[in-house]
Design an enzyme around this catalytic site. Structure first.
Site, PDB file in Angstrom:
ATOM      1  N   GLU A 328       0.795  -1.223   0.000  1.00 15.98           N
ATOM      2  CA  GLU A 328       0.000   0.000   0.000  1.00 15.98           C
ATOM      3  C   GLU A 328       0.832   1.280   0.000  1.00 15.98           C
ATOM      4  O   GLU A 328       0.449   2.270  -0.628  1.00 15.98           O
ATOM      5  CB  GLU A 328      -0.955   0.002   1.200  1.00 15.98           C
ATOM      6  CG  GLU A 328      -0.268   0.000   2.550  1.00 15.98           C
ATOM      7  CD  GLU A 328      -1.253   0.132   3.706  1.00 15.98           C
ATOM      8  OE1 GLU A 328      -0.787   0.249   4.851  1.00 15.98           O
ATOM      9  OE2 GLU A 328      -2.467   0.118   3.456  1.00 15.98           O
ATOM     10  N   ASP A 353      -3.172  -8.541  -4.675  1.00 15.40           N
ATOM     11  CA  ASP A 353      -2.099  -9.526  -4.753  1.00 15.40           C
ATOM     12  C   ASP A 353      -2.395 -10.406  -5.966  1.00 15.40           C
ATOM     13  O   ASP A 353      -3.442 -11.060  -6.027  1.00 15.40           O
ATOM     14  CB  ASP A 353      -2.070 -10.353  -3.469  1.00 15.40           C
ATOM     15  CG  ASP A 353      -0.916 -11.356  -3.443  1.00 15.40           C
ATOM     16  OD1 ASP A 353      -0.260 -11.535  -4.494  1.00 15.40           O
ATOM     17  OD2 ASP A 353      -0.696 -11.954  -2.376  1.00 15.40           O
ATOM     18  N   LYS A 421      17.709 -12.814 -17.217  1.00  9.73           N
ATOM     19  CA  LYS A 421      18.070 -14.021 -16.457  1.00  9.73           C
ATOM     20  C   LYS A 421      17.192 -15.211 -16.831  1.00  9.73           C
ATOM     21  O   LYS A 421      17.412 -16.341 -16.369  1.00  9.73           O
ATOM     22  CB  LYS A 421      17.984 -13.734 -14.967  1.00  9.73           C
ATOM     23  CG  LYS A 421      18.982 -12.671 -14.517  1.00  9.73           C
ATOM     24  CD  LYS A 421      18.774 -12.278 -13.077  1.00  9.73           C
ATOM     25  CE  LYS A 421      19.787 -11.201 -12.679  1.00  9.73           C
ATOM     26  NZ  LYS A 421      19.619  -9.955 -13.451  1.00  9.73           N
ATOM     27  N   ASN A 460      19.933  -5.367 -16.367  1.00  6.66           N
ATOM     28  CA  ASN A 460      20.053  -4.621 -15.125  1.00  6.66           C
ATOM     29  C   ASN A 460      19.458  -3.248 -15.339  1.00  6.66           C
ATOM     30  O   ASN A 460      19.900  -2.496 -16.212  1.00  6.66           O
ATOM     31  CB  ASN A 460      21.530  -4.486 -14.724  1.00  6.66           C
ATOM     32  CG  ASN A 460      22.085  -5.807 -14.225  1.00  6.66           C
ATOM     33  OD1 ASN A 460      21.406  -6.523 -13.497  1.00  6.66           O
ATOM     34  ND2 ASN A 460      23.300  -6.129 -14.629  1.00  6.66           N
ATOM     35  N   SER A 464      17.278   1.385 -10.497  1.00  2.00           N
ATOM     36  CA  SER A 464      16.173   0.690  -9.836  1.00  2.00           C
ATOM     37  C   SER A 464      16.615   0.239  -8.448  1.00  2.00           C
ATOM     38  O   SER A 464      17.797   0.239  -8.111  1.00  2.00           O
ATOM     39  CB  SER A 464      15.734  -0.515 -10.664  1.00  2.00           C
ATOM     40  OG  SER A 464      16.784  -1.475 -10.723  1.00  2.00           O
TER      41      SER A 464
END
Length: 469
Positions: A328, A353, A421, A460, A464
């Site tokens: 939240e 969720d 990845k 990457n 971030s």
């Protein structure tokens, strides 16, 4: 320039012109010779001609309108030009008054009694000296007697002794309030070693930066090389790794207008400056067609990627922006940020969720998005190695829920934000994202599916949460 500054400037120059002529006569004639009434018979008759003539020529060169605090070589050039021109015109005029009557068999005008060729030369030198030093003195006064900033001086080291470095140093000296103390310059050009630029010494090359910073207690480094490559910027940053120094750089050469800049244009070293390649230029027109006047739903809207997606999408005026996030506080923050910047845009926050399939279906049914950008994921590799169940629940089962909801409620495009990845995955996180890719791609071949499923792999993400940079 204020209305009062121009008359004051003219009056000051008139006084300087009168003093210059007086100095010329004092040098030309013996001051102690009281028998020669040069002041009354020579100086005073010539004074109006010299003052008025110079005022006209100096005004023609716009010297009364230039700010003395910005006195430069260009001002000295204009002073020399106006003074040379006055000398030439006066010489021609007085020559005509003296020799033309003689050639015609007449006596020269009594006005010529005060004429002296030596005075003309001396007056030229005195004029250039007085006007130039007055301007230089005013500039030095403004630069050397400035108040110091209340928070104290920041000790600065400039990298680059070229034109940009000189300009930065000059602009720092012109600041009304002294905020920076430039302790030195570094440059790899061997011909510039030990040089002084505006009274600041070139202390060495870039290899000496760590030692100089430690000895001089430097607070900030300004990289004054607008043409510096990312490799050069990284090298300077690497040399000072482990310190708490702040790095600033100049705009690129293409951003500088005619080579001019101010201290306000100096900016912190940006992440993009350290990339090994140029940033990809986006097709704004295509993005506009994709987003404009459509309902866009972003999952993981409070995360690093999701929040930035929201910021970028808002530029293209979607019809509605639905922000889906399970945490939240990040959702609250990004909602307030976007509402403040885009008050006319309809922004709908939804706490959800994505593992909760029923809640996902409720949100999709209520808002009927046209485009879904699925950025919600667990991304930290070491954490997912220790919590593999959460990676499977969120990255695989959560993706299945939002993909199924998108297909059921007629979403036009579904974009999965994946990771590099997922290529030959060697970790739980990478494997879970690869499964998510396979599942969404498989939906494209399902009969009757009207949703276009696609995936984009991010490497990457600079800046971030969790990024190395």
């Amino acid at each position: 320039m204020s209305r009062h500054r121009l008359p004051v400037n003219i009056i000051v120059h008139a006084v300087l012109f009168a003093l210059a002529l007086l100095m010329a006569y004092l040098v030309r004639f013996d001051i102690g010779d009281n028998q020669d009434p040069w002041f009354v018979e020579r100086y005073l008759p010539m004074l109006p001609l010299f003052v008025l003539g110079k005022l006209v020529l100096f005004g023609w060169r716009k010297l009364f309108r230039s700010g003395w605090q910005y006195a430069s070589i260009r001002d000295v050039t204009n002073i020399l030009l106006a003074s040379w021109l006055f000398l030439a015109l006066t010489w021609v005029l007085l020559f005509a008054f003296r020799y033309v009557p003689k050639a015609m068999g007449r006596e020269p005008s009594p006005f010529m009694a005060g004429y002296s060729q030596g005075v003309l030369i001396l007056d030229f030198l005195a004029t250039v000296f007085l006007v130039s030093t007055a301007r230089l003195g005013f500039r030095l006064y403004r630069e050397e007697l400035r108040p110091v900033a209340s928070e104290g001086l920041r000790r600065v080291l400039i990298v680059g002794a070229g034109n940009a470095g000189e300009t930065v140093l000059r602009e720092i000296n012109r600041m009304r309030v002294e905020r920076y103390r430039v302790i030195g310059i570094v440059d790899d050009d061997p011909t510039k070693q030990e040089l002084f630029i505006h009274d600041v010494q070139v202390l060495g090359g870039t290899e000496d930066i760590p030692e100089i910073c430690q000895e001089e207690k430097v607070d900030e480094i300004i990289i004054a090389i607008p043409s510096a490559t990312q490799k050069q910027l990284r090298r300077v940053v690497d040399l000072c790794s482990g310190t708490k120094l702040e790095f600033r750089t100049l705009p690129s050469v293409g951003d500088l207008i005619e080579g001019r800049m101010t201290v306000s244009q100096i900016r912190p070293v940006d992440i993009e400056d350290l990339l090994g390649r140029d940033p990809v230029q986006l097709d704004m027109e295509a993005i506009g067609r994709f987003v404009n006047d459509r309902t866009i739903l972003i999952t993981g809207a409070g995360g690093s990627i999701g929040s930035e997606m929201g910021r970028q999408i808002c530029h293209f005026r979607p019809k509605r922006l639905v922000l889906v996030e399970q945490a939240e506080t990040p959702l609250f923050d990004i909602e307030n940020e976007l509402r403040e910047k885009y008050p006319a845009l309809l922004i709908i926050p939804s706490i959800c969720d994505i593992y909760d399939r029923e809640r996902v279906m409720q949100v999709w049914k209520k808002h009927r998005p046209d485009v879904v950008i699925h950025a919600a994921a667990h991304k930290h590799v070491p954490l997912m190695e220790h919590n593999p169940c959460e990676a499977i629940k969120n990255n695989i089962l959560g993706t299945r829920n939002v993909a199924d909801a998108s297909m059921q409620y007629g979403v036009a495009q579904f974009v999965l934000i994946s990771t590099d990845k997922a290529v030959n995955p060697s970790s739980i996180m990478g494997a879970s994202k690869r499964v998510a890719e396979i599942y969404t791609q498989a939906l494209n071949s399902r009969h009757g599916c009207r949703t276009e499923f696609m995936a984009v792999r991010f490497g990457n993400v600079l800046g971030s949460d969790g990024s190395v940079v």
